[in-house]
Design a protein around this motif. Structure first.
Motif, PDB file in Angstrom:
ATOM      1  N   UNK A 153      -9.375   7.708 -15.166  1.00  0.00           N
ATOM      2  CA  UNK A 153      -9.791   6.509 -14.445  1.00  0.00           C
ATOM      3  C   UNK A 153      -9.076   5.247 -14.947  1.00  0.00           C
ATOM      4  N   UNK A 154      -7.778   5.340 -15.094  1.00  0.00           N
ATOM      5  CA  UNK A 154      -7.017   4.211 -15.609  1.00  0.00           C
ATOM      6  C   UNK A 154      -6.769   3.196 -14.493  1.00  0.00           C
ATOM      7  N   UNK A 155      -6.711   1.932 -14.858  1.00  0.00           N
ATOM      8  CA  UNK A 155      -6.273   0.867 -13.957  1.00  0.00           C
ATOM      9  C   UNK A 155      -4.810   0.566 -14.234  1.00  0.00           C
ATOM     10  N   UNK A 156      -4.488   0.364 -15.508  1.00  0.00           N
ATOM     11  CA  UNK A 156      -3.091   0.315 -15.945  1.00  0.00           C
ATOM     12  C   UNK A 156      -2.713   1.707 -16.427  1.00  0.00           C
ATOM     13  N   UNK A 157      -1.614   2.256 -15.924  1.00  0.00           N
ATOM     14  CA  UNK A 157      -1.250   3.626 -16.306  1.00  0.00           C
ATOM     15  C   UNK A 157      -0.920   3.730 -17.787  1.00  0.00           C
ATOM     16  N   UNK A 158      -0.672   2.604 -18.454  1.00  0.00           N
ATOM     17  CA  UNK A 158      -0.339   2.642 -19.878  1.00  0.00           C
ATOM     18  C   UNK A 158      -1.587   2.857 -20.732  1.00  0.00           C
ATOM     19  N   UNK A 159      -2.783   2.780 -20.101  1.00  0.00           N
ATOM     20  CA  UNK A 159      -4.007   3.188 -20.785  1.00  0.00           C
ATOM     21  C   UNK A 159      -3.940   4.660 -21.152  1.00  0.00           C
ATOM     22  N   UNK A 160      -3.307   5.453 -20.310  1.00  0.00           N
ATOM     23  CA  UNK A 160      -3.176   6.888 -20.609  1.00  0.00           C
ATOM     24  C   UNK A 160      -2.466   7.106 -21.941  1.00  0.00           C
TER      25      UNK A 160
ATOM     26  N   UNK B 172       4.150  -0.477 -10.871  1.00  0.00           N
ATOM     27  CA  UNK B 172       4.458  -1.004  -9.540  1.00  0.00           C
ATOM     28  C   UNK B 172       4.179   0.030  -8.462  1.00  0.00           C
ATOM     29  N   UNK B 173       4.700   1.246  -8.621  1.00  0.00           N
ATOM     30  CA  UNK B 173       4.532   2.294  -7.619  1.00  0.00           C
ATOM     31  C   UNK B 173       3.219   3.065  -7.793  1.00  0.00           C
ATOM     32  N   UNK B 174       2.884   3.385  -9.030  1.00  0.00           N
ATOM     33  CA  UNK B 174       1.719   4.239  -9.265  1.00  0.00           C
ATOM     34  C   UNK B 174       0.431   3.545  -8.844  1.00  0.00           C
ATOM     35  N   UNK B 175       0.384   2.223  -8.976  1.00  0.00           N
ATOM     36  CA  UNK B 175      -0.846   1.494  -8.698  1.00  0.00           C
ATOM     37  C   UNK B 175      -1.333   1.737  -7.271  1.00  0.00           C
ATOM     38  N   UNK B 176      -0.417   1.780  -6.304  1.00  0.00           N
ATOM     39  CA  UNK B 176      -0.839   2.007  -4.922  1.00  0.00           C
ATOM     40  C   UNK B 176      -1.293   3.456  -4.741  1.00  0.00           C
ATOM     41  N   UNK B 177      -0.701   4.417  -5.475  1.00  0.00           N
ATOM     42  CA  UNK B 177      -1.158   5.805  -5.371  1.00  0.00           C
ATOM     43  C   UNK B 177      -2.569   5.948  -5.937  1.00  0.00           C
ATOM     44  N   UNK B 178      -2.893   5.160  -6.953  1.00  0.00           N
ATOM     45  CA  UNK B 178      -4.222   5.213  -7.558  1.00  0.00           C
ATOM     46  C   UNK B 178      -5.277   4.563  -6.669  1.00  0.00           C
ATOM     47  N   UNK B 179      -4.849   3.906  -5.595  1.00  0.00           N
ATOM     48  CA  UNK B 179      -5.804   3.299  -4.663  1.00  0.00           C
ATOM     49  C   UNK B 179      -6.327   4.304  -3.648  1.00  0.00           C
ATOM     50  N   UNK B 180      -5.797   5.529  -3.668  1.00  0.00           N
ATOM     51  CA  UNK B 180      -6.292   6.573  -2.772  1.00  0.00           C
ATOM     52  C   UNK B 180      -7.639   7.095  -3.278  1.00  0.00           C
ATOM     53  N   UNK B 181      -8.325   7.855  -2.431  1.00  0.00           N
ATOM     54  CA  UNK B 181      -9.662   8.320  -2.793  1.00  0.00           C
ATOM     55  C   UNK B 181      -9.630   9.338  -3.928  1.00  0.00           C
ATOM     56  N   UNK B 182      -8.546  10.117  -4.019  1.00  0.00           N
ATOM     57  CA  UNK B 182      -8.426  11.115  -5.076  1.00  0.00           C
ATOM     58  C   UNK B 182      -6.948  11.429  -5.289  1.00  0.00           C
ATOM     59  N   UNK B 183      -6.670  12.242  -6.292  1.00  0.00           N
ATOM     60  CA  UNK B 183      -5.275  12.539  -6.634  1.00  0.00           C
ATOM     61  C   UNK B 183      -4.572  13.327  -5.534  1.00  0.00           C
ATOM     62  N   UNK B 184      -5.319  14.146  -4.779  1.00  0.00           N
ATOM     63  CA  UNK B 184      -4.683  14.904  -3.690  1.00  0.00           C
ATOM     64  C   UNK B 184      -4.157  13.967  -2.609  1.00  0.00           C
ATOM     65  N   UNK B 185      -4.935  12.941  -2.268  1.00  0.00           N
ATOM     66  CA  UNK B 185      -4.492  11.982  -1.258  1.00  0.00           C
ATOM     67  C   UNK B 185      -3.295  11.186  -1.768  1.00  0.00           C
ATOM     68  N   UNK B 186      -3.324  10.788  -3.039  1.00  0.00           N
ATOM     69  CA  UNK B 186      -2.186  10.078  -3.620  1.00  0.00           C
ATOM     70  C   UNK B 186      -0.941  10.936  -3.645  1.00  0.00           C
TER      71      UNK B 186
ATOM     72  N   UNK C 101       0.866  -8.603 -12.748  1.00  0.00           N
ATOM     73  CA  UNK C 101      -0.344  -9.344 -13.104  1.00  0.00           C
ATOM     74  C   UNK C 101      -1.451  -8.397 -13.574  1.00  0.00           C
ATOM     75  N   UNK C 102      -1.583  -7.238 -12.929  1.00  0.00           N
ATOM     76  CA  UNK C 102      -2.597  -6.259 -13.331  1.00  0.00           C
ATOM     77  C   UNK C 102      -2.323  -5.741 -14.733  1.00  0.00           C
ATOM     78  N   UNK C 103      -1.075  -5.385 -15.011  1.00  0.00           N
ATOM     79  CA  UNK C 103      -0.716  -4.859 -16.331  1.00  0.00           C
ATOM     80  C   UNK C 103      -0.941  -5.901 -17.418  1.00  0.00           C
ATOM     81  N   UNK C 104      -0.506  -7.131 -17.161  1.00  0.00           N
ATOM     82  CA  UNK C 104      -0.686  -8.198 -18.151  1.00  0.00           C
ATOM     83  C   UNK C 104      -2.169  -8.461 -18.407  1.00  0.00           C
ATOM     84  N   UNK C 105      -2.979  -8.423 -17.355  1.00  0.00           N
ATOM     85  CA  UNK C 105      -4.414  -8.689 -17.510  1.00  0.00           C
ATOM     86  C   UNK C 105      -5.111  -7.567 -18.258  1.00  0.00           C
ATOM     87  N   UNK C 106      -4.849  -6.329 -17.864  1.00  0.00           N
ATOM     88  CA  UNK C 106      -5.553  -5.186 -18.442  1.00  0.00           C
ATOM     89  C   UNK C 106      -5.071  -4.861 -19.851  1.00  0.00           C
ATOM     90  N   UNK C 107      -3.743  -4.854 -20.053  1.00  0.00           N
ATOM     91  CA  UNK C 107      -3.196  -4.414 -21.334  1.00  0.00           C
ATOM     92  C   UNK C 107      -3.143  -5.532 -22.381  1.00  0.00           C
TER      93      UNK C 107
END
Length: 520
Positions: A99-106, A276-290, A372-378
């Motif tokens: 459930x990451x918002x910034x992928x660098x949380x992983x 930049x790219x992954x953030x929009x894929x994470x906006x899908x309902x689940x990983x299959x949709x992304x 902006x999301x990465x700077x805010x979250x990380x």
């Protein structure tokens, strides 16, 4: 020009309307950054395409077709499809699971905080430089349009000032709807921008074809060179030894080898380790949709690239029959915008200008949102205000959007100055070459985390990322070597930089054991 202005005005009104409407009812950072993970996969697909087809592609791909008069650049689409399949099957599920918002949380969960912050900073710097460079390209058409309207030539310094003015206007407009609407605004405006882009390019292609007297017979008469129409290129030479062949292939931009290896690694990096790219894929309902969105976008890339390259080829044919219509000193990357301004009828010209603005604003909006999301979250929440409220996070991400917009304008302005004074520079190499120095390091660390369970730690990862950067810097001449060594260093074309950087990073990282292991 009234019809053109009307078309552009309608485009801007639609963009602002969508952005403001999408900005309603956003109460958390997850709402703003990921659209509350509720966006349909087909809208995410359109958004991916709109972000990929930047102004650099809009002008650069026809420029490549005009320059090479073949489709060898389209070979790279093979790797973009393979790379997206890997991203969908390997990368997205862990991002959703944690459930990451910034992928660098992983990376923090897998290795530690230092790896997360280092990777996040590498992304921020790389994305600012790359997106700022691409932003410059959007000004090309507007500068040519200004000179066409005023019918006055401009010297190099005046041209630079025109670029800066164009960049400011485009950036301000994009910043407004991005800061208000967040990722929902980005995605839904991208859907409109993708539609505008498709209609405008098909219109330009039809009119360009109709302007060539004699149709296919005339095109065939001009396109009769040895490499004309070629699609596949192995990049080999007769009489070379094995090592010489390898060195020669690494120096070629568009070959089958670059398609299957170089482009695959580039796509894994840009679509799997870039917020930049992954953030929009994470906006899908689940990983299959992304996963569905990213893989289908790869399949659609091929006909889109063919369309752009064919446009460039037709431009070459058109100006062979109309040499007086194009100034002799016109840079290759200006040929398509020159045709748009000087040859297209009113209305269609406005549609093409709107199409270019759509590509520029689509890629810019997603860059601003992810930065902006990465700077805010990380950084803001991770270091300066761990107990920040959702309201404070929303304020930070919106002001961050404005701040990064100013940075991108600065980078775009510097790029404009450089290209104006060095017109021989080719557009695609600038846009893609920047990633090559850093994205191999990012991809190597992410692959280390996802393909192994007991290798890699904070200290080793920093050394591994540094090794990946140094290797590419040496191979590309960024770090100079003694003259006696240079003759033994092969020249590395831009599609290979991420591949080599990734392998160097990955294998150095393997030398270090993990201090903690994520459960499967």
């Amino acid at each position: 020009m009234f019809t053109d202005s009307l078309v552009i005005a309608i485009y801007f009104l639609a963009i602002f309307g969508i952005g403001i409407y999408a900005g309603r009812k956003q109460n958390t950072l997850t709402d703003y950054a990921l659209g509350n993970r509720s966006l349909p996969w087909w809208a995410i697909l359109a958004s991916i395409l709109a972000a990929e087809i930047s102004a650099a592609t809009f002008l650069g791909a026809p420029g490549e077709g005009y320059h090479t008069r073949n489709f060898t650049y389209a070979q790279l689409c093979i790797g973009t499809i393979l790379g997206r399949i890997i991203v969908g099957k390997l990368f997205l599920k862990p991002y959703y699971d944690y459930k990451v918002v910034s992928i660098y949380e992983y990376l923090e969960k897998r290795f530690g905080l230092l790896t997360r912050r280092t990777a996040s900073m590498v992304f921020l710097i790389s994305r600012v430089l790359a997106s700022g460079t691409r932003l410059y390209f959007a000004g090309i058409l507007l500068v040519i349009a200004y000179q066409f309207i005023t019918n006055t030539p401009a010297d190099s310094e005046q041209i630079v000032l025109l670029y800066i003015a164009a960049l400011v206007i485009i950036s301000m407009a994009t910043t407004i709807y991005t800061a208000i609407g967040g990722l929902k605004a980005v995605v839904w405006t991208d859907v409109l921008q993708a539609a505008v882009l498709g209609v405008s390019m098909l219109s330009a292609l039809w009119i360009l074809f109709s302007h060539i007297p004699g149709g296919w017979d005339s095109i065939s008469a001009v396109m009769n060179g040895g490499d004309d129409w070629k699609f596949f290129s192995w990049g080999t030479e007769k009489g070379f030894s094995f090592l010489e062949q390898c060195s020669h292939i690494l120096g070629q931009e568009y070959t089958v080898w670059a398609a299957f290896l170089g482009a695959t690694f580039i796509t894994m990096a840009t679509h799997g380790t870039d917020q930049d790219m992954v953030q929009r894929m994470l906006a899908a309902k689940n990983s299959k949709a992304g996963t569905r969105a990213v893989i289908v976008s790869g399949l659609m890339d091929f006909p889109i690239v063919i369309l752009f390259l064919f446009t460039g080829i037709l431009l070459y044919v058109f100006y062979q029959y109309n040499p007086a219509a194009l100034p002799a000193d016109t840079p290759k990357l200006h040929v398509f915008p020159y045709f748009i301004i000087h040859e297209l009828p009113g209305g269609v010209r406005g549609l093409l200008i709107a199409g270019l603005l759509a590509t520029a604003m689509g890629s810019l909006s997603t860059a601003l949102n992810s930065l902006a999301t990465t700077a805010t979250k990380d950084w803001y929440q991770g270091i300066f205000k761990p107990d920040a409220t959702e309201r404070q996070l929303l304020q930070c991400v919106r002001w961050g959007t404005v701040g990064f917009s100013l940075l991108l304008i600065m980078v775009g302005s510097v790029t404009a100055w450089y290209v104006v004074h060095h017109p021989e520079v080719r557009i695609i190499q600038i846009a893609l070459g920047i990633f090559g120095y850093t994205y191999g390091s990012l991809l190597g660390i992410f692959l280390l985390g996802m393909l192994t369970r007991t290798r890699g730690n904070d200290t080793g990862n920093i050394l591994a990322m540094a090794a990946g950067f140094i290797v590419i810097a040496v191979l590309t001449g960024l770090i100079p070597l003694p003259a006696s060594w240079e003759q033994h260093i092969p020249e590395i074309a831009f599609p290979w930089r991420v591949t080599i950087g990734t392998l160097a990073t990955f294998f150095v990282g393997l030398c270090f054991r993990s201090r903690h292991v994520l459960p499967r």
